[in-house]
Enzyme design. Sequence first.
Site, PDB file in Angstrom:
ATOM      1  N   ASP A  59      -5.000 -69.698 -43.223  1.00 50.82           N
ATOM      2  CA  ASP A  59      -5.276 -69.647 -44.667  1.00 50.82           C
ATOM      3  C   ASP A  59      -5.270 -71.057 -45.271  1.00 50.82           C
ATOM      4  O   ASP A  59      -5.737 -71.248 -46.395  1.00 50.82           O
ATOM      5  CB  ASP A  59      -4.201 -68.809 -45.383  1.00 50.82           C
ATOM      6  CG  ASP A  59      -4.669 -67.374 -45.640  1.00 50.82           C
ATOM      7  OD1 ASP A  59      -5.892 -67.155 -45.647  1.00 50.82           O
ATOM      8  OD2 ASP A  59      -3.806 -66.505 -45.853  1.00 50.82           O
ATOM      9  N   GLN A  66      -0.865 -61.405 -45.728  1.00 50.11           N
ATOM     10  CA  GLN A  66      -1.690 -60.987 -46.864  1.00 50.11           C
ATOM     11  C   GLN A  66      -0.881 -61.029 -48.164  1.00 50.11           C
ATOM     12  O   GLN A  66       0.214 -60.485 -48.253  1.00 50.11           O
ATOM     13  CB  GLN A  66      -2.223 -59.559 -46.612  1.00 50.11           C
ATOM     14  CG  GLN A  66      -3.170 -59.060 -47.678  1.00 50.11           C
ATOM     15  CD  GLN A  66      -4.458 -59.883 -47.774  1.00 50.11           C
ATOM     16  OE1 GLN A  66      -5.068 -60.231 -46.774  1.00 50.11           O
ATOM     17  NE2 GLN A  66      -4.857 -60.214 -48.997  1.00 50.11           N
ATOM     18  N   LYS A 119     -11.221 -57.989 -43.060  1.00 53.15           N
ATOM     19  CA  LYS A 119     -10.973 -59.114 -42.147  1.00 53.15           C
ATOM     20  C   LYS A 119     -10.907 -58.614 -40.710  1.00 53.15           C
ATOM     21  O   LYS A 119     -11.426 -59.253 -39.789  1.00 53.15           O
ATOM     22  CB  LYS A 119      -9.656 -59.806 -42.534  1.00 53.15           C
ATOM     23  CG  LYS A 119      -9.743 -60.557 -43.863  1.00 53.15           C
ATOM     24  CD  LYS A 119      -8.370 -60.989 -44.375  1.00 53.15           C
ATOM     25  CE  LYS A 119      -8.501 -61.602 -45.774  1.00 53.15           C
ATOM     26  NZ  LYS A 119      -7.204 -61.946 -46.380  1.00 53.15           N
TER      27      LYS A 119
END
Length: 311
Positions: free
Chosen positions: A124, A98, A54
């Site tokens: 997200d 994460q 990412k």
Amino acid sequence: MTARMLDGTAIAAAIRESLRPEVEAFTRRAGRPPGLGIVLVGHNPASEIYVSGKQKAGTEAGLWVDVHRLPPTASVQDVLALVERLNRSDRHDGILVQDPLPDAMGSDAARRVVDAIDPRKDVDGFHPISVGRLVQNRPTLVPCTPSGVIELLDHAKVAISGAHAVVIGRSDIVGKPMALLMLHRHATVTICHSRTRNLGAVAATADILVAAIGRPAFVTQDLVKPGATVVDVGINRLTSRDDVERLFGRASPRLAAFERRGSLVVGDVHPAVAEVAGALTPVPGGVGPMTIAMLLRNTLKAARGEVTSNE
Ligand code: NAD
């Protein structure tokens, strides 16, 4: 029949390229690049790989990617305090924590942390406000993996409207939002899960079959209608040579790859499905790269304030 392979790597690269001028325009206008804050707790090897992917993709697209590492001994309060700081920052447009958090934080840690993220920065798309907006088909930050699947299908010109879409898996991050996005695109949607009766028979009626289960080679040929589009979301690491040989055969380059690396990433779809399906996403190189491209797009959307309206 040999399925057409839907090349997520190429499509994601094109999307990332198309984002660059938009990122540059934002940077010129705002005097700073769109900023993505990533929180990584502990040393989970898979998480390290995801975060560095990412970071690399974000930086290449012109974003400022700011990775915060916390030790495995960090408490939920430590993570919440960091999220609060990123919420208040005017350089961080997007925040991503994460998954997974260390087990020691407790089973509700991920939910508490997601709930603490400012929904305007929820790249997200896991915050309950983002989810509620998605349910109502209002402008929002949509979870990256399912929105990447839709993007992939659109690029491949797979018709969604009117199709029967079967999603296997009902998680909050893939299965449920995937089903909603298909519904919003006018598919007839069925969700299958671990308690579904006659799952094989249901799956075999799908025009579009999405596998988001987390079980290697779960979707075998008999679960697939000839000519169907099969999307393989699964990411499973095989560590047994026998398993790799059973799936791919002795002569396969995948077996050679396993022998070089000592493990092999495979999806939820059995390789023989390629002989039945009309189109298929490979693993790796299918949904995974699309997920990252959608994360970059969500960060740009958040930076532009496109999700603050009350539409
Ligand atoms: P999860 O474990 O949260 O959910 C799995 C789902 O599969 C559950 O809803 C469960 O009901 C269903 N399931 C499990 N066993 C089943 C069975 N025997 N029959 C029918 N259904 C069954 O997993 P997740 O987070 O949704 O991820 C699913 C897979 O997708 C994993 O392999 C994960 O690594 C992968 N994934 C990939 C990406 C990507 O970018 N490609 C992103 C997220 C997740």
